[in-house]
Each structure stands twice: as C-alpha cells, then as structure tokens.
Design an enzyme around this catalytic site. Structure first.
Site, PDB file in Angstrom:
ATOM      1  N   LYS A 155      -5.042 -12.043  -7.092  1.00  0.00           N
ATOM      2  CA  LYS A 155      -5.884 -12.755  -6.234  1.00  0.00           C
ATOM      3  C   LYS A 155      -7.157 -13.235  -7.294  1.00  0.00           C
ATOM      4  O   LYS A 155      -7.423 -12.514  -8.408  1.00  0.00           O
ATOM      5  CB  LYS A 155      -6.325 -11.909  -5.272  1.00  0.00           C
ATOM      6  CG  LYS A 155      -5.257 -11.385  -4.312  1.00  0.00           C
ATOM      7  CD  LYS A 155      -5.525 -10.539  -3.340  1.00  0.00           C
ATOM      8  CE  LYS A 155      -4.411 -10.078  -2.642  1.00  0.00           C
ATOM      9  NZ  LYS A 155      -3.439  -9.255  -3.034  1.00  0.00           N
ATOM     10  N   ALA A 186       2.235   3.070  13.322  1.00  0.00           N
ATOM     11  CA  ALA A 186       3.436   4.141  12.496  1.00  0.00           C
ATOM     12  C   ALA A 186       3.371   5.471  13.258  1.00  0.00           C
ATOM     13  O   ALA A 186       4.358   6.065  13.511  1.00  0.00           O
ATOM     14  CB  ALA A 186       2.773   4.140  11.127  1.00  0.00           C
ATOM     15  N   TYR A 208      -7.988  -3.927  -6.685  1.00  0.00           N
ATOM     16  CA  TYR A 208      -7.417  -2.853  -6.170  1.00  0.00           C
ATOM     17  C   TYR A 208      -7.496  -1.586  -7.384  1.00  0.00           C
ATOM     18  O   TYR A 208      -6.778  -1.897  -8.436  1.00  0.00           O
ATOM     19  CB  TYR A 208      -5.899  -2.858  -6.045  1.00  0.00           C
ATOM     20  CG  TYR A 208      -5.440  -3.833  -4.677  1.00  0.00           C
ATOM     21  CD1 TYR A 208      -6.650  -4.241  -3.507  1.00  0.00           C
ATOM     22  CD2 TYR A 208      -4.475  -4.684  -4.672  1.00  0.00           C
ATOM     23  CE1 TYR A 208      -6.085  -4.969  -2.740  1.00  0.00           C
ATOM     24  CE2 TYR A 208      -4.131  -5.490  -3.714  1.00  0.00           C
ATOM     25  CZ  TYR A 208      -4.857  -5.653  -2.880  1.00  0.00           C
ATOM     26  OH  TYR A 208      -4.479  -6.527  -1.747  1.00  0.00           O
ATOM     27  N   ASP A 221       2.802  -7.645  -4.931  1.00  0.00           N
ATOM     28  CA  ASP A 221       1.398  -8.294  -4.625  1.00  0.00           C
ATOM     29  C   ASP A 221       0.442  -7.321  -5.256  1.00  0.00           C
ATOM     30  O   ASP A 221       0.333  -5.818  -4.905  1.00  0.00           O
ATOM     31  CB  ASP A 221       1.133  -8.304  -3.281  1.00  0.00           C
ATOM     32  CG  ASP A 221      -0.137  -8.782  -3.005  1.00  0.00           C
ATOM     33  OD1 ASP A 221      -0.519 -10.010  -3.157  1.00  0.00           O
ATOM     34  OD2 ASP A 221      -1.060  -8.139  -2.266  1.00  0.00           O
TER      35      ASP A 221
END
Length: 338
Positions: A85, A242, A59, A54
């Site tokens: 996108k 996490a 980005y 993706d």
C-alpha cells in the site's frame, strides 16, 4: 471451497488464490508475535497452497514487510502475488521516541501520511527495499476513508485522487505494477474512487460480510461492470462471526450492539440446523460474489491459520444459504456459493 484455487483478479492478468494471507498480525497488531511464529505462519500458508500475500507500510511501522520479505525471499518470485500500500512514508527513528500504538514493539520507523505524487513514489520504493523482493504486483491507496481520517477525509480523498493516482497510474502504465486500487474500511469510498478514476482493484475491510451487504447497492455492481476486483478482509466483522453471539463478542473492534448480537444468534441457529460452522459460512460467503476473487485473513498463530483454512474448505449444503435468505438473514440478491 479450495483455499489454493486460482482465480482471475478482475480485468488484470493476475491470478490469485482464493485465500490470501494478511500480514497485519505479524506487524504486531495489539500484541507481539515472535519472529519464529511469524515465519512459521507464512511458511504454513505456503505449504497449504496460498500464493497471495497482502502487506502495508503501516503494519508494524514496516515490520510486516520486513518479516514477509524474509519468509518469501527464497521462493520463486513468479509463484506468488504480492500486494502492498501507499499513503504513508516511514523514516527511521529512535525507538524510545516513537508512539507505536496500536502496534506492539514494532519496527523503529516514524510514520506520516503522504498522498502526494513524490510521497507515493517514495513509499513504493521504500516498500521494495524493506521486502527485498524484486517487485510488488499491486498497490492500494491506504486509509482515505472517514473511519481513519475523520473530518479531514474529503480533502485527503481529493489529494489521493490527484497525487497517489498520478503516481500509481504511471507505475501501471510502465508495467512496474500490474494493478492499482484503494484499500479502506468503507465501500462508499471505494465506490466514489471507482467513479472518478480507472482503478483495477480494491481492498475492502469488514464491509461485505454475512452481516453487511450494503455494498451490493452500487459498488459491487459497478465493479462487475468495470472488471474491478475486490479483495475482502475483515470477514468476521472483527470477531463476532468467528466467536458467535457470546458475551463480550466484538463487532468492528467494539462490543457488539444488541441488534447485531440478535442477528448473529439467528444465523447461528440456522448453522446448527445444517451442521455448518458459523466461521465457515462467513468466509465462504464472501468469495461467492463474482467481483470478489479472494478473501484475506490475518492470524496470530499457526493453529488459527490452520483453522481458517479448514473453515474455508468445509462443505456447506446449498439449502443452508436458501434458509438464510428465506428467514431474511441474508439479502435475496446476495450471490452464494454454488
């Protein structure tokens, strides 16, 4: 849970691996990743059987598309699934005149929102050029949520349901892309989009996790009813699932509030009793929902990626999930791994 397990992507004819490789970090989100590291992560994911990738023009102002296309260029195109996108248009610009924040040393492109029909078509064509790959399998309308657009969101949403929708529906009807959807940070926006338009899929970041299951109230049941698939990102709520409830733990990119710290600490206690790493529970919980065929994770190093893959496949006993529900730490109606 096998990261390379193939799953049907909703009502589409696409099959994806349960683990997807997210490319925001290789767009140099917050800090720079060098070219060899970015390439090594994509290659390591491939060697681990991951076949779902993706990306987005946003980005790194196109950098993640450039890097991902480079790393996948010599792979057989039918062997992997690629998502990008629309909603932003990039134009080449002078590096010295571009505000890259929150990206670090990104590609030299300016970036502007554009949810028009023509802007959507241009965004798609430009992504193909940056990737230098023959096709993109699925396209998400990006960032039409209140988190990103604030008070403009209602008008931005309306524009996207007109311009972007018409362009994506045409691309889908002509077979140019296989699935179309919306990628945002709020399940309510996905829910409204699915009520208004015939979308195939959604990318939902951080809003269906061990900490948050409100999407079960309406959105995910409608996805099941309509055969819409959901790719979930942000399964760690930006950090705390996490790291655990440690000092300075992040929740939604900010210091975690006391109530969140307390709940995570209680979940960690159950994890210790059953010998389950908290991050393993966070990753595997997400993909137990029948409308969620895959989880998307972005990492900064090969070591982080390898750790995520290990967590994704770590054995978890069924009574762990039963204990979480018994202690009211997980919704009773939340599907859990078998």
């Amino acid at each position: 849970m096998d990261p390379s397990q193939k799953r049907k992507f909703g009502r589409s004819n696409i099959e994806v691996t349960a683990f997807a490789f997210g490319t925001a970090p290789i767009g140099n989100f917050l800090r720079e990743i060098d070219e060899p590291t970015a390439d090594a992560m994509v290659r390591h994911a491939w060697d681990a059987g991951v076949r779902f990738y993706d990306t987005a023009p946003m980005y790194g102002h196109g950098l993640s598309e450039l890097r991902l296309g480079h790393s996948l260029r010599w792979k057989k195109r039918d062997d992997f699934v690629l998502a990008s996108k629309v909603g932003r248009v990039l134009k080449a610009g002078r590096r010295s005149e571009i505000d890259f924040a929150p990206w670090n040393n990104a590609a030299p492109n300016t970036m502007a929102f554009d949810y028009s029909y023509d802007g959507t078509m241009r965004s798609f064509e430009d992504s193909l050029q940056r990737l230098a790959l023959e096709r993109i399998d699925m396209l998400f309308i990006h960032d039409i949520d209140r988190f990103t657009r604030g008070d403009e969101q209602p008008e931005v949403f309306r524009q996207a349901m007109d311009g972007c929708w018409r362009a994506l529906e045409r691309l889908r009807s002509e077979g140019v892309v296989k699935a179309i959807g919306v990628g945002v940070n709020e399940w309510e926006v996905c829910h409204e989009a699915l009520k208004q338009r015939d979308f195939d899929c959604f990318l939902l970041a951080g809003r269906y996790t061990l900490l948050e299951q409100e999407a079960l109230d309406g959105f995910l049941p409608l996805c099941e009813e309509r055969g819409a698939a959901v790719l979930v990102g942000g399964g760690f709520n930006s950090g705390i699932l996490a790291t655990g409830a440690v000092p300075g733990a992040k929740y939604n990119y900010a210091p975690a509030p006391a109530a969140v710290m307390d709940k995570v600490a209680k979940i960690e206690a159950v994890c210790r009793e059953h010998g389950v790493p908290l991050p393993a529970a966070a990753l595997q919980f997400v993909v137990a929902h029948p409308a969620i065929p895959a989880f998307c994770a972005g990492t900064r190093t090969v070591e982080q990626l390898e750790q995520n893959l290990k967590w994704f496949s770590h054995p978890i006993p069924a009574d762990f999930w039963a204990d979480l529900k018994h202690r009211k730490l997980l919704r009773e109606d939340a599907p859990v791994p078998a």
